[in-house]
Write a protein that holds these residues in place. Sequence first.
Motif, short mmCIF file in Angstrom:
data_model
loop_
_atom_site.label_atom_id
_atom_site.label_comp_id
_atom_site.label_asym_id
_atom_site.label_seq_id
_atom_site.Cartn_x
_atom_site.Cartn_y
_atom_site.Cartn_z
N TRP A 1 4.53 1.08 1.47
CA TRP A 1 5.43 0.95 0.33
C TRP A 1 5.66 2.34 -0.25
CZ3 TRP A 1 4.83 2.09 -4.92
CH2 TRP A 1 5.77 1.50 -5.80
N HIS A 2 6.89 2.60 -0.66
CA HIS A 2 7.22 3.89 -1.28
C HIS A 2 7.40 3.70 -2.78
CE1 HIS A 2 8.59 4.28 2.93
NE2 HIS A 2 8.16 5.53 2.81
N PHE A 3 7.16 4.77 -3.53
CA PHE A 3 7.30 4.72 -5.00
C PHE A 3 8.62 4.08 -5.45
CE2 PHE A 3 4.24 8.43 -5.24
CZ PHE A 3 3.35 7.87 -6.13
N THR A 4 9.66 4.34 -4.69
CA THR A 4 10.99 3.89 -5.13
C THR A 4 11.39 2.52 -4.57
OG1 THR A 4 11.86 5.31 -3.39
CG2 THR A 4 11.89 6.19 -5.64
N ASP A 5 10.47 1.88 -3.82
CA ASP A 5 10.74 0.53 -3.30
C ASP A 5 10.46 -0.52 -4.37
OD1 ASP A 5 11.24 1.69 -0.81
OD2 ASP A 5 9.29 1.11 0.04
N LYS A 6 11.04 -0.34 -5.53
CA LYS A 6 10.73 -1.25 -6.64
C LYS A 6 11.13 -2.70 -6.32
CE LYS A 6 9.21 2.12 -9.34
NZ LYS A 6 7.75 2.33 -9.40
N GLU A 7 12.26 -2.84 -5.63
CA GLU A 7 12.76 -4.19 -5.29
C GLU A 7 11.75 -5.00 -4.48
OE1 GLU A 7 15.88 -5.88 -5.57
OE2 GLU A 7 16.19 -4.46 -7.22
N ALA A 8 11.08 -4.29 -3.56
CA ALA A 8 10.19 -5.00 -2.62
C ALA A 8 9.03 -5.70 -3.31
CB ALA A 8 9.66 -4.02 -1.57
N ILE A 9 8.63 -5.21 -4.50
CA ILE A 9 7.50 -5.85 -5.19
C ILE A 9 7.92 -6.46 -6.54
CG2 ILE A 9 5.69 -4.47 -4.08
CD1 ILE A 9 5.60 -2.77 -6.71
N ALA A 10 9.23 -6.57 -6.73
CA ALA A 10 9.73 -7.15 -8.00
C ALA A 10 9.17 -8.56 -8.22
CB ALA A 10 11.25 -7.18 -8.01
N PHE A 11 8.91 -9.28 -7.12
CA PHE A 11 8.36 -10.65 -7.22
C PHE A 11 7.01 -10.67 -7.94
CE2 PHE A 11 6.26 -8.85 -3.59
CZ PHE A 11 5.00 -9.43 -3.60
N SER A 12 6.33 -9.51 -8.02
CA SER A 12 5.01 -9.47 -8.68
C SER A 12 5.13 -9.34 -10.20
CB SER A 12 4.17 -8.31 -8.13
OG SER A 12 4.68 -7.06 -8.60
N GLN B 1 6.10 -6.73 -11.89
CA GLN B 1 5.90 -5.34 -12.34
C GLN B 1 6.25 -4.42 -11.16
OE1 GLN B 1 2.64 -3.37 -11.38
NE2 GLN B 1 3.16 -4.73 -9.67
N ASP B 2 6.09 -3.11 -11.32
CA ASP B 2 6.67 -2.22 -10.32
C ASP B 2 5.71 -1.21 -9.69
OD1 ASP B 2 6.29 -0.50 -12.41
OD2 ASP B 2 8.39 0.18 -12.53
N LYS B 3 4.40 -1.53 -9.72
CA LYS B 3 3.43 -0.60 -9.14
C LYS B 3 2.52 -1.29 -8.12
CE LYS B 3 3.33 2.73 -12.92
NZ LYS B 3 4.35 2.06 -13.78
N ASP C 1 0.86 -1.19 0.00
CA ASP C 1 0.00 0.00 0.00
C ASP C 1 0.89 1.24 0.00
OD1 ASP C 1 -2.29 1.55 0.27
OD2 ASP C 1 -2.55 1.14 2.42
N LEU C 2 0.74 2.07 -1.01
CA LEU C 2 1.57 3.28 -1.11
C LEU C 2 1.43 4.16 0.13
CD1 LEU C 2 3.36 5.02 -3.06
CD2 LEU C 2 1.23 6.16 -3.75
N CYS C 3 2.55 4.63 0.65
CA CYS C 3 2.50 5.56 1.77
C CYS C 3 3.26 6.84 1.41
CB CYS C 3 3.05 4.94 3.05
SG CYS C 3 4.83 4.68 3.05
N GLY C 4 3.04 7.86 2.23
CA GLY C 4 3.63 9.16 1.96
C GLY C 4 4.60 9.59 3.04
N ILE C 5 4.52 10.84 3.38
CA ILE C 5 5.45 11.47 4.32
C ILE C 5 5.42 10.79 5.69
CG2 ILE C 5 3.82 13.24 5.11
CD1 ILE C 5 6.17 15.26 4.69
N ASP C 6 4.31 10.14 5.97
CA ASP C 6 4.15 9.33 7.17
C ASP C 6 3.78 7.93 6.71
OD1 ASP C 6 2.97 9.95 10.38
OD2 ASP C 6 2.50 8.04 9.39
N GLU C 7 4.27 6.92 7.41
CA GLU C 7 3.97 5.54 6.98
C GLU C 7 2.49 5.24 7.00
OE1 GLU C 7 6.03 2.24 8.57
OE2 GLU C 7 7.70 2.60 7.20
#
Lengths: 235, 235
Positions: B40-51, B53-55, B7-13
């Motif tokens: 999850w942050h926009f730039t945490d691409k590694e964390a969801i690479a298993f899916s 894709q990157d979004k 789940d995308l998060c912002g300035i606060d988790e």
Amino acid sequence: MARLLYDLCGIDEDLRFSPYCWRVKYALAHKGLEAETRPWHFTDKEAIAFSGQDKVPVLVDGDVTVSDSYEIFRHLDRAYPDKPLLGDGAAEARARFFKFYAERSLAPGMMRSIIMDLHNAIHPRDRDYFRETREKRFGRSLEEFHAPNKGLSMLDQALEPLRGRLDEADFIDGDTPAGADYLLFGNFMWARCVSCADLVSNADPVYSWIERMLDLYGGLGRNALRIVDIEGAYE
Amino acid sequence: MARLLYDLCGIDEDLRFSPYCWRVKYALAHKGLEAETRPWHFTDKEAIAFSGQDKVPVLVDGDVTVSDSYEIFRHLDRAYPDKPLLGDGAAEARARFFKFYAERSLAPGMMRSIIMDLHNAIHPRDRDYFRETREKRFGRSLEEFHAPNKGLSMLDQALEPLRGRLDEADFIDGDTPAGADYLLFGNFMWARCVSCADLVSNADPVYSWIERMLDLYGGLGRNALRIVDIEGAYE
């Protein structure tokens, strides 16, 4: 069983341009139902007074009289359940949105583009009525309301979600057309019958859908008389 | 069974504003399914690479991984058929239109109204990524794209068919909400979480629907952290 549809006509009795009547003509064809269409003018209020209101479409289906295009869809689904137009539950709830999308998103931009063509297509004896009711609705003269460039830009914006859907499917309702397609296509028939304005570019997925819709039911839409087919009528 | 939503998060988790993730959180609640949400942050691409894709959203449901909010709706309807989100046949075909209506009719006007608020809500380490990808998409700088008056006017126009529907029904999908409601409401949660802009007047039928949506599922939307709740974060 006798089935009769009162259908708005214009400068020629065979020029039939009401978007709401076109919805019904497609819905009847979808169900495989024959109907006589009777030409009707805006000011022929007496002729449909039996329906309890003063607008077309009015469908007389045996001993049942129904007005309002959406109510006619409901009637057809109840009376002839095969090949649903609207469907039930979520399908019906969602169909309802397309009625508003046609009338509130698509129609305004089209109207600003074709209003003077529309005026020109209307039977001379209906023109005062048309001008008076529309100028009251728009809050300005037809000539002031006429703004084709603005209208095309409004329409271009309004078509965005439709483009998305028609990029991936032949019809809004899937592989074959149904209620949502007819609710929207009425507007395109309206514009086509009274105007030769190019509202949608031929590279647009909406254009290809219009072509498919025109061809349905033996060319129901494609064969309809247009103002440009009437010698001397298109100014 | 473990169920995990990135789940995308912002300035606060705890600031979760992605419209697509909100769709899924409502869809899960609709089905009565629990899920852990992982910030999850926009730039945490590694964390969801298993899916593959990157979004986000990415839902891991037992041994099944699904990305894309609409595909997640489909997965949920297949895996948990009770209380359909999209339904079948015409219902599903029509639901698809709401996805495009949200993304192509509602989002653009909202985006022009809240883009600088959105930028401000994004985690500092994501801001370069956000600026670069969005400026490329918009073809201009965020500051040039920012045009709240124009955005509100675009949104006002885009809401017209929704007003028609919500004038006559509590939810788009009828007496109770379902897929079409969630597909659209994600956008309103997005704006609500990052901005205090009044996008819809309280006399609008859309406003009352937003209030009803906020209250669903124990206040799922109403209780979500907003940028205005974070001391010093709302500029």
